[in-house]
Design a protein around this motif. Structure first.
Motif, PDB file in Angstrom:
ATOM      1  N   ASN A 147      29.987  -2.119   5.882  1.00  0.00           N
ATOM      2  CA  ASN A 147      30.641  -1.941   4.627  1.00  0.00           C
ATOM      3  C   ASN A 147      29.465  -0.998   3.903  1.00  0.00           C
TER       4      ASN A 147
ATOM      5  N   ASP B  51      32.753   0.774   7.839  1.00  0.00           N
ATOM      6  CA  ASP B  51      34.215   0.987   6.761  1.00  0.00           C
ATOM      7  C   ASP B  51      33.231   1.751   5.776  1.00  0.00           C
TER       8      ASP B  51
ATOM      9  N   PRO C 261      35.303   2.362   1.314  1.00  0.00           N
ATOM     10  CA  PRO C 261      35.935   2.442   0.437  1.00  0.00           C
ATOM     11  C   PRO C 261      36.349   4.008   0.329  1.00  0.00           C
TER      12      PRO C 261
ATOM     13  N   GLU D  96      39.638   3.773  -4.064  1.00  0.00           N
ATOM     14  CA  GLU D  96      39.903   2.402  -3.914  1.00  0.00           C
ATOM     15  C   GLU D  96      38.286   2.030  -4.804  1.00  0.00           C
TER      16      GLU D  96
ATOM     17  N   GLN E  78      35.116  -3.939  -0.748  1.00  0.00           N
ATOM     18  CA  GLN E  78      37.198  -3.459  -1.326  1.00  0.00           C
ATOM     19  C   GLN E  78      37.767  -4.211  -0.053  1.00  0.00           C
TER      20      GLN E  78
ATOM     21  N   ARG F 139      40.590  -4.128   0.991  1.00  0.00           N
ATOM     22  CA  ARG F 139      41.158  -3.585   1.876  1.00  0.00           C
ATOM     23  C   ARG F 139      40.549  -3.772   3.483  1.00  0.00           C
TER      24      ARG F 139
ATOM     25  N   GLN G 255      40.378  -7.887   3.979  1.00  0.00           N
ATOM     26  CA  GLN G 255      41.755  -7.631   5.372  1.00  0.00           C
ATOM     27  C   GLN G 255      41.499  -7.078   6.660  1.00  0.00           C
ATOM     28  N   GLU G 256      41.669  -5.438   7.050  1.00  0.00           N
ATOM     29  CA  GLU G 256      41.288  -5.275   7.699  1.00  0.00           C
ATOM     30  C   GLU G 256      40.246  -6.226   8.879  1.00  0.00           C
TER      31      GLU G 256
END
Length: 175
Positions: free
Chosen positions: A31, A59, A61, A66, A71, A73, A76-77
């Motif tokens: 991230n 990934d 944000p 965001e 984050q 999201r 969750q992903e």
């Protein structure tokens, strides 16, 4: 290579957690903060971890919606895609709630960052941040960019696994 990068306990915990991830063939998500430093750090971590044999995706944000940092999201992903470890770059030091959320959902977090520490640290597996090293002779590490913290950490991880990087990979890492 990594002296001064963080406190030794966090460094050991981060390397031990990656050894476990390698043993279990776990999926990892990097991230990154959505700026030049975070994108560069994401490139360094993703390239280095893949070279070391890890199953890695990344990934960022969506900054306009965001903001920055770890984050929900992304967590969750990561969970939906079977990842069990998130490694941040250029963010995470102040993401106490997001790390707690990841922990609640069975995802460990290793933070690589260079930002000043908050009043409360996230409950991450490890925090690789020069501000955690209280040795005054290592104060210069506090001026590293987030991507350079990631670079030094991935080189330390490479040495921990007693691996080498071929020249083209090393050239990529020193973008």
């Amino acid at each position: 290579v990594v002296d001064g990068l963080t406190c030794p306990d966090h460094l050991k915990r981060s390397f031990d957690r990656l050894a476990l991830a390698k043993e279990r063939n776990e999926k990892i998500v990097v991230n990154g903060d959505p700026d030049a430093d975070g994108i560069s750090g994401t490139t360094v971590l993703t390239t280095g971890l893949r070279q070391l044999g890890f199953d890695v995706t990344y990934d960022f944000p969506i900054r306009s919606r965001e903001g920055h940092g770890l984050q929900l999201r992304i967590i969750q992903e990561a969970k939906k895609n079977g990842a069990s470890l998130i490694i941040t770059t250029d963010c995470g030091t102040k993401d106490v709630e997001a790390v707690a959320y990841a922990n609640e959902h069975g995802i460990d977090v290793i933070i690589t960052d260079h930002h000043i520490l908050g009043k409360k640290l996230p409950d991450a597996v490890a925090i690789i941040n020069p501000y955690l090293n209280q040795d005054p002779k290592n104060d210069e590490y506090r001026y590293l960019s987030g991507s350079f913290v990631s670079f030094k950490w991935i080189i330390g991880l490479k040495e921990f696994f007693n691996e080498t990087f071929p020249k083209p990979i090393f050239e990529t890492l020193v973008i």
